[in-house]
Design a protein around this motif. Structure first.
Motif, PDB file in Angstrom:
ATOM      1  N   LEU A   8     -42.624  32.504  51.821  1.00  0.00           N
ATOM      2  CA  LEU A   8     -41.463  32.758  52.680  1.00  0.00           C
ATOM      3  C   LEU A   8     -40.422  33.673  52.038  1.00  0.00           C
ATOM      4  N   ILE A   9     -40.187  33.497  50.739  1.00  0.00           N
ATOM      5  CA  ILE A   9     -39.133  34.327  50.131  1.00  0.00           C
ATOM      6  C   ILE A   9     -39.667  35.713  49.753  1.00  0.00           C
ATOM      7  N   GLU A  10     -40.823  35.742  49.085  1.00  0.00           N
ATOM      8  CA  GLU A  10     -41.380  37.052  48.683  1.00  0.00           C
ATOM      9  C   GLU A  10     -41.399  38.069  49.818  1.00  0.00           C
ATOM     10  N   PRO A  11     -41.912  37.697  51.004  1.00  0.00           N
ATOM     11  CA  PRO A  11     -41.940  38.702  52.084  1.00  0.00           C
ATOM     12  C   PRO A  11     -40.547  39.198  52.474  1.00  0.00           C
ATOM     13  N   ARG A  12     -39.524  38.355  52.226  1.00  0.00           N
ATOM     14  CA  ARG A  12     -38.160  38.784  52.567  1.00  0.00           C
ATOM     15  C   ARG A  12     -37.574  39.731  51.527  1.00  0.00           C
ATOM     16  N   LEU A  13     -38.292  39.936  50.439  1.00  0.00           N
ATOM     17  CA  LEU A  13     -37.801  40.852  49.402  1.00  0.00           C
ATOM     18  C   LEU A  13     -38.371  42.260  49.585  1.00  0.00           C
ATOM     19  N   ILE A  14     -39.265  42.395  50.566  1.00  0.00           N
ATOM     20  CA  ILE A  14     -39.853  43.708  50.833  1.00  0.00           C
ATOM     21  C   ILE A  14     -38.755  44.649  51.326  1.00  0.00           C
ATOM     22  N   GLY A  15     -38.780  45.867  50.814  1.00  0.00           N
ATOM     23  CA  GLY A  15     -37.792  46.855  51.260  1.00  0.00           C
ATOM     24  C   GLY A  15     -36.463  46.724  50.557  1.00  0.00           C
ATOM     25  N   ARG A  16     -36.376  45.862  49.548  1.00  0.00           N
ATOM     26  CA  ARG A  16     -35.089  45.663  48.867  1.00  0.00           C
ATOM     27  C   ARG A  16     -35.109  46.191  47.432  1.00  0.00           C
ATOM     28  N   GLY A  17     -36.114  47.004  47.092  1.00  0.00           N
ATOM     29  CA  GLY A  17     -36.150  47.575  45.746  1.00  0.00           C
ATOM     30  C   GLY A  17     -36.460  46.523  44.707  1.00  0.00           C
ATOM     31  N   LEU A  18     -35.727  46.561  43.581  1.00  0.00           N
ATOM     32  CA  LEU A  18     -35.963  45.611  42.500  1.00  0.00           C
ATOM     33  C   LEU A  18     -35.135  44.346  42.739  1.00  0.00           C
ATOM     34  N   CYS A  19     -35.797  43.203  42.802  1.00  0.00           N
ATOM     35  CA  CYS A  19     -35.081  41.935  42.923  1.00  0.00           C
ATOM     36  C   CYS A  19     -35.416  41.063  41.727  1.00  0.00           C
ATOM     37  N   PHE A  20     -34.445  40.812  40.897  1.00  0.00           N
ATOM     38  CA  PHE A  20     -34.623  39.880  39.791  1.00  0.00           C
ATOM     39  C   PHE A  20     -34.228  38.484  40.251  1.00  0.00           C
ATOM     40  N   VAL A  21     -35.036  37.518  39.914  1.00  0.00           N
ATOM     41  CA  VAL A  21     -34.726  36.115  40.204  1.00  0.00           C
ATOM     42  C   VAL A  21     -34.682  35.408  38.853  1.00  0.00           C
ATOM     43  N   TYR A  22     -33.612  34.678  38.576  1.00  0.00           N
ATOM     44  CA  TYR A  22     -33.478  34.084  37.247  1.00  0.00           C
ATOM     45  C   TYR A  22     -32.973  32.652  37.328  1.00  0.00           C
ATOM     46  N   ASP A  23     -33.114  31.953  36.223  1.00  0.00           N
ATOM     47  CA  ASP A  23     -32.708  30.545  36.085  1.00  0.00           C
ATOM     48  C   ASP A  23     -33.490  29.647  37.034  1.00  0.00           C
ATOM     49  N   LEU A  45     -39.374  39.491  38.159  1.00  0.00           N
ATOM     50  CA  LEU A  45     -38.982  40.705  38.874  1.00  0.00           C
ATOM     51  C   LEU A  45     -39.950  40.924  40.035  1.00  0.00           C
ATOM     52  N   TYR A  46     -39.388  41.081  41.220  1.00  0.00           N
ATOM     53  CA  TYR A  46     -40.160  41.491  42.398  1.00  0.00           C
ATOM     54  C   TYR A  46     -39.742  42.902  42.763  1.00  0.00           C
ATOM     55  N   VAL A  47     -40.724  43.754  42.986  1.00  0.00           N
ATOM     56  CA  VAL A  47     -40.399  45.096  43.459  1.00  0.00           C
ATOM     57  C   VAL A  47     -41.010  45.238  44.850  1.00  0.00           C
ATOM     58  N   ASN A  48     -40.153  45.381  45.821  1.00  0.00           N
ATOM     59  CA  ASN A  48     -40.599  45.405  47.221  1.00  0.00           C
ATOM     60  C   ASN A  48     -41.527  44.250  47.546  1.00  0.00           C
ATOM     61  N   GLY A  49     -41.179  43.071  47.046  1.00  0.00           N
ATOM     62  CA  GLY A  49     -41.941  41.874  47.361  1.00  0.00           C
ATOM     63  C   GLY A  49     -43.142  41.644  46.472  1.00  0.00           C
ATOM     64  N   LEU A  50     -43.459  42.596  45.589  1.00  0.00           N
ATOM     65  CA  LEU A  50     -44.606  42.444  44.682  1.00  0.00           C
ATOM     66  C   LEU A  50     -44.110  41.892  43.338  1.00  0.00           C
ATOM     67  N   GLU A  51     -44.667  40.761  42.926  1.00  0.00           N
ATOM     68  CA  GLU A  51     -44.261  40.167  41.654  1.00  0.00           C
ATOM     69  C   GLU A  51     -44.746  41.064  40.522  1.00  0.00           C
ATOM     70  N   LEU A  52     -43.814  41.546  39.700  1.00  0.00           N
ATOM     71  CA  LEU A  52     -44.178  42.540  38.697  1.00  0.00           C
ATOM     72  C   LEU A  52     -44.033  42.025  37.273  1.00  0.00           C
ATOM     73  N   ALA A  53     -43.031  41.183  37.010  1.00  0.00           N
ATOM     74  CA  ALA A  53     -42.784  40.781  35.624  1.00  0.00           C
ATOM     75  C   ALA A  53     -42.229  39.368  35.565  1.00  0.00           C
ATOM     76  N   ASN A  54     -42.499  38.725  34.435  1.00  0.00           N
ATOM     77  CA  ASN A  54     -42.022  37.372  34.185  1.00  0.00           C
ATOM     78  C   ASN A  54     -41.480  37.335  32.757  1.00  0.00           C
ATOM     79  N   GLY A  55     -40.239  36.890  32.614  1.00  0.00           N
ATOM     80  CA  GLY A  55     -39.634  36.906  31.280  1.00  0.00           C
ATOM     81  C   GLY A  55     -38.893  35.629  30.966  1.00  0.00           C
ATOM     82  N   TYR A  56     -38.599  35.455  29.671  1.00  0.00           N
ATOM     83  CA  TYR A  56     -37.874  34.275  29.221  1.00  0.00           C
ATOM     84  C   TYR A  56     -36.819  34.660  28.202  1.00  0.00           C
ATOM     85  N   TRP A  57     -35.752  33.892  28.195  1.00  0.00           N
ATOM     86  CA  TRP A  57     -34.941  33.773  27.008  1.00  0.00           C
ATOM     87  C   TRP A  57     -35.678  32.705  26.229  1.00  0.00           C
TER      88      TRP A  57
END
Lengths: 317, 238
Positions: free
Chosen positions: A190-205, A230-242
């Motif tokens: 549900l959320i990923e498809p809503r990130l399409i067309g929004r460029g780079l979306c970082f989701v954290y915490d 990091l999602y780029v146009n709804g595509l999961e691209l990266a996963n990071g940690y502190w």
């Protein structure tokens, strides 16, 4: 036999250009390129990731595992005093195949001593934008994103509430599972498809239960894992940690992972004692991230299917 | 020949056909899937069907879901880097024709459905059932109105149809993509109008009504695309 490559030769040239771009980016920032072993003596405990095993051969005593990411080995280098490092490495994950997955894929992974996840997110954005060109960039806390997109608090909502939000929009049949399963479903469906067309979306915490190898601390009275995606146009691209640097806490999480594996009927995994010893010896405070390089190429070249970016995908390799 | 010569009069006495006439916008019947009965003794199928895991789901696989046979149209692997893997599967319920997406946990299994597509020869209609014959075995099957749907508008004796069998009985029937049928009723043909656009309704021997050019007359045989119900031209030979 179909001997021919899956990717066009043009695409392979684009891949080479991407690799050159990445090396140039890190060279300019003084980050050292490293290589670590693909065949490791321990695998990964994360129940959602299954390693491939190599069991035969004169050099093999017991089982060797094809790495699912170079994370543990790179953390040992950090503990040994490497300073900032990056690696372009093949990684392998059993059972992951589809338009966005190939069981063998290429990860770009890097570590930044002294960075927290917010600083690293900005560096990830720098790299991606330098390759893809100008795009909008959004930063969302996981909790705020769920509240904004689905009107539900992912940290406090009852399991029933999460289920009913999912069932209102999706046919999931008799699907059952814990909170994390429902949160993953809501995120991916549900959320990923809503990130399409929004460029780079970082989701954290992320929720503490999804901290993986990130450190945990309290934000607004709730424990969260300092992990980002990091999602780029709804595509999961990266996963990071502190990164979590506490060897005791790391061991506790590995053991808890194995307990969840047991309950789910999966193989238990040997703990990576090399990593635990390195953490005990002291790894500098750092943030690290793994980025799917094939997927970045998909975005850069406008491919809908990861196979179009690979010389030989799983069925041809 | 199994079919009687006066099959058309038999068919036209069947209310479902008499009421028909919506030749345009016909759905492809095969996609619909309906209830059915077997002509001879119902086949008792003792086969236990295999179970299929989500990673074996591929387009065309027939599985049982919620008690109904379904055909898998698409299977998308959805997995966050860290987290639960799912398969988002597009299915068609072969009884109702409904197409929808169902999400499964990766690794879940479904039982295979005993569904087979067979090319059969259309024989005749007895007012209640449509009869088909498997050309190799001469085995006959009867399909009821639910299985046949609107496809009967295109059934022509001895034409080959795709019959979908579920547990040995017809679930749906798809006519050939193109059939040649005789015009039995239409306004008189307008000579010299061959170059003009313009069309008129024409009733065909099966009861189907299609739009045809003004110059065609009763008794002529035309070629029709059964997927769209559209006139394609005069038949090569009548």
């Amino acid at each position: 036999m179909g001997w021919q490559p899956a990717a066009t030769l043009d695409r392979l040239r684009q891949r080479a250009a991407l690799l050159a771009h990445v090396r140039d980016f890190f060279c300019g920032r003084g980050v050292l390129e490293v290589e670590t072993s693909l065949l490791c003596s321990s695998g990964i405990t994360d129940p959602s990731i299954e390693p491939l095993r190599v069991q035969c051969g004169q050099s093999i005593t017991g089982t060797r595992f094809l790495q699912t990411s170079p994370e543990y080995a790179m953390k040992r280098l950090l503990a040994a005093g490497s300073g900032p490092i990056y690696q372009v490495a093949k990684a392998f994950r059993d059972g992951e195949a589809g338009p966005r997955h190939n069981p063998e894929f290429t990860l770009l992974e890097w570590y930044r001593p002294g960075f927290d996840h917010h600083q690293l997110m900005r560096e990830v954005a720098d790299l991606v934008l330098s390759y893809l060109g100008t795009q909008p960039v959004e930063y969302h806390a996981y909790r705020a994103l769920f509240q904004q997109e689905l009107g539900v608090d992912p940290l406090t909502a009852e399991l029933d509430t999460l289920q009913s939000v999912a069932r209102a929009e999706l046919d999931v049949g008799g699907l059952s599972g814990d909170r994390d399963l429902w949160l993953d479903l809501l995120m991916s469906h549900l959320i990923e498809p809503r990130l399409i067309g929004r460029g780079l979306c970082f989701v954290y915490d992320y929720p503490e239960s999804q901290a993986a190898l990130a450190r945990v601390s309290e934000v607004d009275g709730m424990s969260v894992g300092h992990r980002f995606e990091l999602y780029v146009n709804g595509l999961e691209l990266a996963n990071g940690y502190w990164e979590l640097g506490d060897a005791v806490e790391q061991r506790r999480r590995f053991v808890a992972d194995n307990q969840r594996r047991c309950v789910a009927g999966q193989n238990e995994q040997p703990l990576d004692e090399h990593l635990l010893a390195a953490l005990a010896a002291g790894m500098p405070d750092c943030a690290g991230v793994a980025l799917g390089l094939d997927r970045l190429l998909m975005l850069g070249a406008g491919c809908e299917d990861i196979r179009q970016t690979l010389a030989f995908d799983w069925s041809r390799s | 020949m199994f079919a009687s010569r006066c099959w058309f009069s038999k068919i036209s006495s069947f209310p479902a056909v008499a009421a028909s006439g919506n030749a345009c916008n016909l759905p492809k019947t095969r996609a619909l899937g309906y209830h059915c009965r077997h002509f001879s003794e119902p086949k008792v199928n003792g086969n236990t069907m295999a179970n299929y895991s989500t990673n074996e789901f591929k387009s065309g696989l027939k599985v049982m879901l919620d008690g109904d046979p379904c055909s898998i149209l698409d299977n998308e692997f959805v997995k966050p880097g860290k987290g639960q893997a799912f398969n988002r599967v597009r299915l068609r319920n072969l009884k109702t024709g409904r197409v929808w997406d169902r999400t499964f946990k990766s690794g879940e299994t479904l039982e295979g459905a005993d569904v087979m597509d067979r090319t059969m020869e259309y024989l005749y209609n007895d007012g209640e059932f449509w009869y088909f014959m498997e050309p190799d075995t001469f085995e006959q099957y009867q399909a009821d109105a639910k299985a046949v749907g609107d496809a009967h508008l295109w059934f022509k004796e001895q034409e080959k149809c795709e019959v979908t069998l579920y547990n040995g009985t017809p679930l749906s029937v798809a006519p050939p993509n193109f059939v040649e049928l005789e015009i039995t009723e239409t306004d008189p043909g307008l000579k010299g109008d061959t170059a003009q656009g313009g069309s008129k309704p024409a009733t065909l021997s099966t009861g189907a009504v299609v739009k045809v050019p003004l110059f065609l007359s009763e008794g002529e045989v035309i070629r029709v695309d059964t997927r769209t119900g559209e006139y394609q031209g005069r038949a090569s030979k009548s």
